[in-house]
Write a protein that holds these residues in place. Structure first.
Motif, PDB file in Angstrom:
ATOM      1  N   ARG A 182     -14.975 -13.905 -92.738  1.00  0.00           N
ATOM      2  CA  ARG A 182     -14.696 -12.476 -92.876  1.00  0.00           C
ATOM      3  C   ARG A 182     -15.511 -11.905 -94.026  1.00  0.00           C
ATOM      4  NH1 ARG A 182      -8.883 -10.771 -93.844  1.00  0.00           N
ATOM      5  NH2 ARG A 182      -9.808  -8.756 -93.322  1.00  0.00           N
ATOM      6  N   LEU A 183     -15.777 -10.627 -93.943  1.00  0.00           N
ATOM      7  CA  LEU A 183     -16.435  -9.959 -95.060  1.00  0.00           C
ATOM      8  C   LEU A 183     -15.509  -9.995 -96.270  1.00  0.00           C
ATOM      9  CD1 LEU A 183     -17.909  -6.831 -93.242  1.00  0.00           C
ATOM     10  CD2 LEU A 183     -19.115  -8.927 -93.897  1.00  0.00           C
ATOM     11  N   PRO A 184     -16.037 -10.262 -97.457  1.00  0.00           N
ATOM     12  CA  PRO A 184     -15.184 -10.358 -98.645  1.00  0.00           C
ATOM     13  C   PRO A 184     -14.618  -9.001 -99.052  1.00  0.00           C
ATOM     14  CG  PRO A 184     -17.498 -10.565 -99.231  1.00  0.00           C
ATOM     15  CD  PRO A 184     -17.440 -10.576 -97.739  1.00  0.00           C
ATOM     16  N   PRO A 185     -13.545  -9.007 -99.854  1.00  0.00           N
ATOM     17  CA  PRO A 185     -12.880  -7.750-100.224  1.00  0.00           C
ATOM     18  C   PRO A 185     -13.799  -6.734-100.877  1.00  0.00           C
ATOM     19  CG  PRO A 185     -11.527  -9.632-100.841  1.00  0.00           C
ATOM     20  CD  PRO A 185     -12.835 -10.190-100.388  1.00  0.00           C
ATOM     21  N   ALA A 186     -14.701  -7.181-101.741  1.00  0.00           N
ATOM     22  CA  ALA A 186     -15.582  -6.232-102.428  1.00  0.00           C
ATOM     23  C   ALA A 186     -16.457  -5.480-101.438  1.00  0.00           C
ATOM     24  CB  ALA A 186     -16.446  -6.969-103.449  1.00  0.00           C
ATOM     25  N   VAL A 187     -16.969  -6.184-100.443  1.00  0.00           N
ATOM     26  CA  VAL A 187     -17.825  -5.539 -99.444  1.00  0.00           C
ATOM     27  C   VAL A 187     -17.011  -4.561 -98.606  1.00  0.00           C
ATOM     28  CG1 VAL A 187     -19.238  -5.936 -97.393  1.00  0.00           C
ATOM     29  CG2 VAL A 187     -19.479  -7.435 -99.383  1.00  0.00           C
ATOM     30  N   ARG A 188     -15.804  -4.961 -98.216  1.00  0.00           N
ATOM     31  CA  ARG A 188     -14.972  -4.058 -97.420  1.00  0.00           C
ATOM     32  C   ARG A 188     -14.625  -2.797 -98.216  1.00  0.00           C
ATOM     33  NH1 ARG A 188     -12.186  -8.912 -96.217  1.00  0.00           N
ATOM     34  NH2 ARG A 188     -10.291  -8.164 -97.239  1.00  0.00           N
ATOM     35  N   GLU A 189     -14.384  -2.951 -99.508  1.00  0.00           N
ATOM     36  CA  GLU A 189     -14.096  -1.779-100.340  1.00  0.00           C
ATOM     37  C   GLU A 189     -15.302  -0.847-100.406  1.00  0.00           C
ATOM     38  OE1 GLU A 189     -13.253  -0.651-105.024  1.00  0.00           O
ATOM     39  OE2 GLU A 189     -12.617  -2.620-104.288  1.00  0.00           O
ATOM     40  N   MET A 190     -16.476  -1.419-100.609  1.00  0.00           N
ATOM     41  CA  MET A 190     -17.680  -0.588-100.698  1.00  0.00           C
ATOM     42  C   MET A 190     -17.985   0.105 -99.381  1.00  0.00           C
ATOM     43  SD  MET A 190     -20.281  -2.765-103.121  1.00  0.00           S
ATOM     44  CE  MET A 190     -20.117  -4.319-102.226  1.00  0.00           C
ATOM     45  N   MET A 191     -17.658  -0.537 -98.274  1.00  0.00           N
ATOM     46  CA  MET A 191     -17.939   0.054 -96.969  1.00  0.00           C
ATOM     47  C   MET A 191     -17.107   1.302 -96.710  1.00  0.00           C
ATOM     48  SD  MET A 191     -18.341  -3.435 -94.718  1.00  0.00           S
ATOM     49  CE  MET A 191     -18.662  -2.662 -93.159  1.00  0.00           C
ATOM     50  N   ARG A 192     -16.008   1.450 -97.432  1.00  0.00           N
ATOM     51  CA  ARG A 192     -15.174   2.641 -97.256  1.00  0.00           C
ATOM     52  C   ARG A 192     -15.717   3.847 -98.017  1.00  0.00           C
ATOM     53  NH1 ARG A 192     -11.011  -1.452 -97.394  1.00  0.00           N
ATOM     54  NH2 ARG A 192     -10.736  -1.202 -99.648  1.00  0.00           N
ATOM     55  N   ARG A 193     -16.730   3.619 -98.847  1.00  0.00           N
ATOM     56  CA  ARG A 193     -17.327   4.722 -99.597  1.00  0.00           C
ATOM     57  C   ARG A 193     -18.263   5.523 -98.695  1.00  0.00           C
ATOM     58  NH1 ARG A 193     -17.273   3.400-105.110  1.00  0.00           N
ATOM     59  NH2 ARG A 193     -15.394   2.172-105.531  1.00  0.00           N
ATOM     60  N   ASN A 194     -18.464   6.788 -99.061  1.00  0.00           N
ATOM     61  CA  ASN A 194     -19.368   7.614 -98.250  1.00  0.00           C
ATOM     62  C   ASN A 194     -20.035   8.682 -99.112  1.00  0.00           C
ATOM     63  OD1 ASN A 194     -20.592   8.161 -95.749  1.00  0.00           O
ATOM     64  ND2 ASN A 194     -19.238   9.918 -95.418  1.00  0.00           N
ATOM     65  N   HIS A 195     -20.589   8.248-100.243  1.00  0.00           N
ATOM     66  CA  HIS A 195     -21.301   9.191-101.093  1.00  0.00           C
ATOM     67  C   HIS A 195     -22.649   8.596-101.471  1.00  0.00           C
ATOM     68  CE1 HIS A 195     -19.425   6.499-104.051  1.00  0.00           C
ATOM     69  NE2 HIS A 195     -20.429   6.824-104.851  1.00  0.00           N
ATOM     70  N   SER A 196     -23.577   9.456-101.810  1.00  0.00           N
ATOM     71  CA  SER A 196     -24.935   9.032-102.148  1.00  0.00           C
ATOM     72  C   SER A 196     -25.152   9.079-103.653  1.00  0.00           C
ATOM     73  CB  SER A 196     -25.964   9.935-101.454  1.00  0.00           C
ATOM     74  OG  SER A 196     -25.868   9.824-100.047  1.00  0.00           O
ATOM     75  N   ASN A 199     -26.844   5.944 -99.817  1.00  0.00           N
ATOM     76  CA  ASN A 199     -25.418   5.971 -99.494  1.00  0.00           C
ATOM     77  C   ASN A 199     -25.043   4.528 -99.171  1.00  0.00           C
ATOM     78  OD1 ASN A 199     -22.892   6.093 -98.162  1.00  0.00           O
ATOM     79  ND2 ASN A 199     -23.271   8.203 -97.509  1.00  0.00           N
ATOM     80  N   LEU A 200     -24.534   3.832-100.179  1.00  0.00           N
ATOM     81  CA  LEU A 200     -24.302   2.397-100.038  1.00  0.00           C
ATOM     82  C   LEU A 200     -23.277   2.089 -98.957  1.00  0.00           C
ATOM     83  CD1 LEU A 200     -24.828  -0.476-100.996  1.00  0.00           C
ATOM     84  CD2 LEU A 200     -23.079  -0.123-102.763  1.00  0.00           C
ATOM     85  N   GLY A 201     -22.178   2.846 -98.933  1.00  0.00           N
ATOM     86  CA  GLY A 201     -21.154   2.586 -97.927  1.00  0.00           C
ATOM     87  C   GLY A 201     -21.691   2.716 -96.518  1.00  0.00           C
TER      88      GLY A 201
END
Length: 238
Positions: free
Chosen positions: A197-211, A227-229
């Protein structure tokens, strides 16, 4: 353990030379990095050409893992130093470094910036990720991809947490590292029989939506935005 069966003779005729791998690693470690007189993108290209065969693939995977191990050891040492000076206990969980950086970012130095082995994140580590990403389907013929991808995500976590909490400059060299790590993670996961599974840090970053702004490494000029997320979602959920 399918990778081990393939390595030991499950077809494909893999022939590895540990001695040559050590020579390649010495060359990559000593000829490139912050002391080299060429820019990081040129170093990445040169190292990638050097590590273009199966022995090079083993070395590349090892570089990413070594960087992650050294960074983890350095953060543990820093946490001990903070406790010694202040009595404040910091928890270092390598599956998710973000809580540590949120709590104590100003008290920490970015561990990837001064690895004791001399590996540089924007030279050898970026090149290593590039090599593995380009030959991800071959990775399980020469090494176990499971620990590799775990360590790769640690380096990604440390880099992006450094942007947000550790005063790490978001320039084209650091965004190239993140792009290569993300692409390689996607390629390796796609090639695995049972990907983690994707690790927690990556899942948290994927929820972001800003540049955020991306800077020229040589000066204060903004040369783009990332826009990293969105980038993580596009790459890892494709």
């Amino acid at each position: 353990m399918g990778w081990l069966r393939r390595l030991l003779g499950g077809g494909g005729g893999v022939e590895l030379d540990p001695g040559r791998q050590q020579e390649l690693l010495r060359d990559v470690r000593h000829s490139y990095g912050a002391h080299a007189r060429i820019r990081f993108p040129e170093q990445v290209d040169a190292i990638s050409r050097l590590l273009s065969d199966d022995d090079g693939l083993v070395v590349a995977a090892g570089i990413v893992c070594e960087a992650a191990e050294e960074a983890h050891a350095d953060l543990q040492f820093q946490a001990q130093e903070v406790y010694r000076r202040t009595g404040r206990r910091l928890l270092v969980h390598r599956r998710n470094y973000r809580p540590l950086w949120k709590e104590a970012g100003p008290s920490l130095r970015w561990p990837l910036g001064a690895l004791p082995s001399g590996l540089h994140p924007y030279a050898q580590v970026t090149a290593a990720a590039t090599v593995v990403g380009g030959r991800a389907k071959r990775l399980d013929r020469v090494t176990d991809p499971q620990p590799f991808v775990v360590r790769l995500f640690e380096v990604l976590d440390l880099t992006t947490a450094g942007w947000e909490f550790g005063r790490v400059r978001v320039d084209t060299d650091s965004t190239t590292l993140v792009e290569r790590l993300t692409h390689t993670a996607a390629q390796v996961l796609a090639a695995m029989d049972d990907p983690p599974r994707l690790p927690p840090a990556v899942r948290e970053m994927m929820r972001r939506n800003h540049s955020i702004d991306v800077y020229d490494p040589a000066g204060p000029r903004v040369v783009g935005r990332i826009n990293l997320g969105a980038r993580l979602r596009e790459t890892l959920l494709a």
